[in-house]
Design a protein around this motif. Structure first.
Motif, PDB file in Angstrom:
ATOM      1  N   HIS A 134       0.832  -1.203   0.000  1.00  0.00           N
ATOM      2  CA  HIS A 134       0.000   0.000   0.000  1.00  0.00           C
ATOM      3  C   HIS A 134       0.876   1.267   0.000  1.00  0.00           C
ATOM      4  CE1 HIS A 134      -4.082  -1.621   0.595  1.00  0.00           C
ATOM      5  NE2 HIS A 134      -3.505  -2.572   1.308  1.00  0.00           N
ATOM      6  N   ASP A 141      -7.389  -2.557  -0.984  1.00  0.00           N
ATOM      7  CA  ASP A 141      -8.332  -3.392  -0.246  1.00  0.00           C
ATOM      8  C   ASP A 141      -9.713  -3.050  -0.793  1.00  0.00           C
ATOM      9  OD1 ASP A 141      -6.181  -4.238   1.242  1.00  0.00           O
ATOM     10  OD2 ASP A 141      -6.590  -2.879   2.918  1.00  0.00           O
ATOM     11  N   HIS A 174      -7.655  -8.043  -0.203  1.00  0.00           N
ATOM     12  CA  HIS A 174      -6.460  -7.254  -0.545  1.00  0.00           C
ATOM     13  C   HIS A 174      -5.903  -7.806  -1.852  1.00  0.00           C
ATOM     14  CE1 HIS A 174      -2.267  -5.632   0.149  1.00  0.00           C
ATOM     15  NE2 HIS A 174      -2.014  -6.674  -0.628  1.00  0.00           N
TER      16      HIS A 174
HETATM   17 ZN    ZN Z   1      -4.312  -4.354   1.912  1.00  0.00          ZN
END
Ligand code: ZN
Length: 183
Positions: A134, A141, A174
Motif C-alpha cells: 500500500h 483493499d 487485498h
Molecule cells: Zn491491503
C-alpha cells in the motif's frame, strides 16, 4: 477496406513492399486490433464517500488525467498524501471486474498509505504489514456490491498477478501487484 483488413500480415509481406507501402494498407497494418478499445472503471471510496467513473485507457494509451483522478480518490485519506498508483494495479482491477462480470463502482477500503500512516496502522493492528505494498501505490483493499467476497477472492487468486489477502471479518480482499503470494 474489409478485405484488406482480412489479409494476414504474412500475406501482405508476400505481396511485397510496394503493396505494404501503399497509402491504404499501411494504416491497416498500423491499427492492431487487440489494443483497440476503452477501459472504464468506477470507484467508491468508503472512507471519504467520493465517487469516480473514468475511462483511464484508450487504444493502448493510458489517460494521464484519468490516472491523476484515480490517484486522488485512492489517496491516503488520513494524511491527504497522493501517489502515482501502479497502472498494473489499475489494470488488475479492471480485469478482475470483467472476470466477475461486475461494472459497478469498486468499493475502496484502503488504497495508498503513506509510510507514516502505514506505521501507525501497523502498530495498531496485526493485519497491517510494516512494508506494505500500500505504501508503494501497488495495493488495494476492495469489495464489490453484487459480487460475493469468496468470488472476488478466488478470481483474484486464479489471475496470479500478485499478492491476495482474504479478510472476511472486515469484508474485503487485498490485491497487490507485488510478488505472487496469498494469505
Ligand atoms: Zn491491503
Amino acid at each position: 477496406m474489409t478485405n484488406l483488413l482480412n489479409i494476414s500480415r504474412r500475406k501482405l509481406l508476400q505481396i511485397g513492399i510496394s503493396t505494404a507501402a501503399c497509402c491504404v494498407t499501411a494504416p491497416a497494418l498500423a491499427a492492431i486490433p487487440h489494443i483497440k478499445g476503452i477501459r472504464n472503471l468506477a470507484f467508491h471510496n468508503l472512507h471519504t464517500d467520493e465517487k469516480l467513473r473514468v475511462s483511464y485507457w484508450k487504444d493502448g494509451t493510458y489517460d494521464r488525467r484519468a490516472l491523476a483522478q484515480i490517484n486522488h480518490i485512492l489517496r491516503d485519506h488520513y494524511s491527504g498524501d497522493v501517489t502515482s498508483m501502479s497502472p498494473r494495479l489499475i489494470d488488475l482491477l479492471y480485469d478482475l471486474q470483467r472476470k466477475v462480470n461486475n461494472d459497478r463502482p469498486v468499493e475502496i477500503i484502503s488504497g495508498y498509505r503513506s509510510p507514516q500512516t502505514n506505521l501507525i496502522l501497523a502498530r495498531a493492528s496485526d493485519g497491517v504489514a510494516k512494508n506494505s505494498y500500500h505504501t508503494r501505490g501497488m495495493a488495494l483493499d476492495i469489495r464489490m456490491t453484487g459480487t460475493s467476497l469468496p468470488k472476488i477472492h478466488n478470481t483474484a487468486l486464479a489471475m496470479r498477478r500478485g499478492g491476495v489477502g482474504y479478510y472476511p471479518d472486515s469484508q474485503f480482499v487485498h490485491v497487490d501487484v507485488g510478488p505472487l503470494r496469498r494469505w
